[in-house]
Enzyme design. Structure first.
Site, short mmCIF file in Angstrom:
data_model
loop_
_atom_site.label_atom_id
_atom_site.label_comp_id
_atom_site.label_asym_id
_atom_site.label_seq_id
_atom_site.Cartn_x
_atom_site.Cartn_y
_atom_site.Cartn_z
N LEU A 11 32.01 24.50 43.99
CA LEU A 11 32.01 23.71 42.76
C LEU A 11 30.70 23.79 41.99
CD1 LEU A 11 33.90 20.55 44.11
CD2 LEU A 11 34.84 22.52 42.87
N SER A 129 36.75 36.05 33.37
CA SER A 129 35.70 36.27 32.38
C SER A 129 35.71 35.18 31.31
CB SER A 129 35.86 37.63 31.70
OG SER A 129 34.85 37.82 30.73
N LYS A 183 37.87 43.83 36.19
CA LYS A 183 36.79 42.93 35.79
C LYS A 183 35.44 43.64 35.84
CE LYS A 183 34.67 38.98 34.90
NZ LYS A 183 33.30 39.13 35.34
N HIS A 186 35.23 45.74 32.79
CA HIS A 186 34.97 44.81 31.68
C HIS A 186 33.47 44.53 31.58
CE1 HIS A 186 33.94 40.70 30.44
NE2 HIS A 186 34.94 40.75 29.59
N ASN A 187 32.85 44.23 32.71
CA ASN A 187 31.42 43.92 32.69
C ASN A 187 30.58 45.14 32.33
OD1 ASN A 187 32.37 41.45 33.60
ND2 ASN A 187 30.81 41.24 35.18
N GLU A 190 30.71 45.46 28.75
CA GLU A 190 29.85 44.38 28.23
C GLU A 190 28.39 44.82 28.21
OE1 GLU A 190 28.36 40.38 30.35
OE2 GLU A 190 30.54 40.47 30.09
#
Length: 474
Positions: A11, A129, A183, A186-187, A190
């Protein structure tokens, strides 16, 4: 006790916001953290947003979930993830699901999925993301794993994901590590996107003497056209920021050393294994590495450089805009090439158009032109490269003269633009009828007898270079 629909363990900011997102959408959410204080703080601060079922112990957390159990892990990638997976799996039954929502390496995800599959437990590596805001308000979600796990998880993930034109930015990517691979790419894109933006800012500032505030307005203008994207939007915000302590532009008080968490490096390493040239992503990773060597940079400041000369402001701004757009097309094309290669290598059957669709909202690289990428793959799912799609080919044709002037200007005044330069070199490399690789093959055969192919007949050949220089079939 009322049982929870889904659970989140871990968390910190991302996990907490994802749990809140789920609760806001009407799901009863089991929450757990190694430090119980975080669990209690979440319920105390945000309990009014929905139904949370807190647990201090992992056994209670698992027991609080409806069957088949669905538990999302939001912890730091690495050994800690394995420890949490082992702990939860020991408490679960066949048919239950463990979802890793962190930035795990896709090979780790493949290993974990295979191990848990043998025990009848579904393991889902889900790329998420959008940062902390996306986790709360709607991220782009890229889950891998089995089709059965998607049936149970899909409706929930699509419910909490970002929506564009009513379409959820979440889709079943493919089996085992496919979600985390996508992912990762994707990064990597980026990284390249940010490097190109930084080069645009740097060249305009150095060449024109423009202030960060001036350039904020330039980027705002660009964001109203074909460059419309989240990263262009926030670039204007960062450049407009004034440091409260000094009154100087914020960008001038930040140390010019870019950090990285590893996903860009993983992308390049994977591309090397797959034999895919992701030159833009590689240059972005190396640019960050160069920024991280201040001692070398300090020692090199006495090296000779060119004399700055005048550059026309309006023309350069437009040229940089065109070069940025063209280079972004190349960066995305290389990323999609890498996903296509991995799909073939690992048998994932990736839908590249769907990847463009789920990146349109929620994620960091969301951009207007992703609609064009989706349309390109809808028109031709077997497109050899995005660069030959008619829409993108036309855009590159329009931009290329500006692109060349930008690289030339940067070289002439001594401003490094590795992203722009490598993207243009890649574009020109693809266009060539013949590359100098023929000479490379000749050299390899000369010193290592590595053989070569001929353009006029089949088979491999070797020339006896130190002897009679006769050619013989290999």
């Amino acid at each position: 006790m009322d049982l929870a629909d889904i659970g989140v363990t871990g968390l910190a900011t991302m996990g907490r916001n994802l749990a809140r997102n789920l609760a806001r959408h009407g799901y009863a959410v089991a929450v757990h953290n190694r430090s119980a204080s975080r669990t209690h703080a979440l319920v105390r601060e945000f309990g009014g947003e929905g139904t949370f079922v807190p647990s201090e112990e992992a056994a209670d957390f698992v027991a609080s979930l409806k069957r088949p159990r669905r538990a999302i892990i939001m912890v730091k990638a690495g050994a800690g993830t394995d420890a949490v997976i082992d702990q939860l799996a020991a408490l679960m039954e066949p048919g239950d699901m463990i979802v890793d929502g962190g930035n795990a390496h896709f090979e780790d995800t493949r290993r974990r999925e295979a191990a848990l599959r043998e025990r009848g437990i579904h393991f889902v590596g889900a790329g998420i993301s959008g940062g902390e805001e996306g986790a709360l308000l709607g991220p782009s979600i890229m889950p891998g794993g089995s089709a059965e796990s998607w049936e149970a998880l899909g409706p929930i993930l699509q419910d909490i994901a970002a929506k564009v034109d009513g379409v959820p930015c979440a889709v079943h990517v493919g089996p085992d590590g496919a979600g985390h691979f996508v992912k990762m790419v994707h990064n990597g894109i980026e990284y390249s996107d940010m490097q190109l933006i930084a080069e645009s800012y740097d060249l305009l500032r150095q060449a024109l003497g423009a202030t960060p505030a001036d350039l904020a307005e330039v980027f705002r203008g660009w964001n109203r056209g074909e460059l419309d994207s989240y990263l262009i939007e926030i670039t204007a915000e960062v450049l407009d920021q004034v440091d409260a302590a000094t009154g100087r532009p914020f960008v001038d008080v930040v140390v010019d050393r870019a950090e990285q968490k590893g996903t860009g490096r993983w992308t390049v390493q994977s591309a090397l294994e797959l034999g895919v040239p992701v030159t833009g992503i590689a240059e972005a990773v190396f640019a960050r590495a160069l920024s991280g060597h201040p001692e070398q940079r300090a020692a090199a400041r006495s090296l000779a450089g060119p004399s700055l000369s005048g550059v026309g402001a309006e023309e350069l701004v437009e040229d940089v805009r065109q070069a940025l757009y063209a280079s972004k097309i190349v960066a995305y094309a290389q990323g999609f090439d890498q996903m296509a290669a991995a799909s073939r290598e690992y048998g994932w059957d990736l839908d590249l158009g769907a990847m463009a669709t789920i990146w349109r909202g929620g994620c960091i690289i969301r951009a207007k032109f992703l609609d064009r990428i989706r349309a390109a793959y809808d028109a031709d799912p077997n497109l050899p490269t995005l660069l030959v799609d008619p829409t993108f080919a036309a855009a590159l044709g329009v931009a290329q003269e500006s692109w060349r002037r930008v690289v030339t200007t940067a070289v002439r005044i001594g401003v490094p633009t590795p992203g722009f330069s490598s993207a243009l070199a890649y574009y020109d490399g693809l266009r060539r009828d013949r590359l100098p690789a023929a000479l490379v093959q000749g050299l390899r055969d000369y010193f290592g007898a590595h053989t070569y192919l001929r353009v006029d007949r089949e088979g491999a050949f070797h020339t006896d270079w130190p002897g009679d220089r006769a050619e013989r079939p290999a």
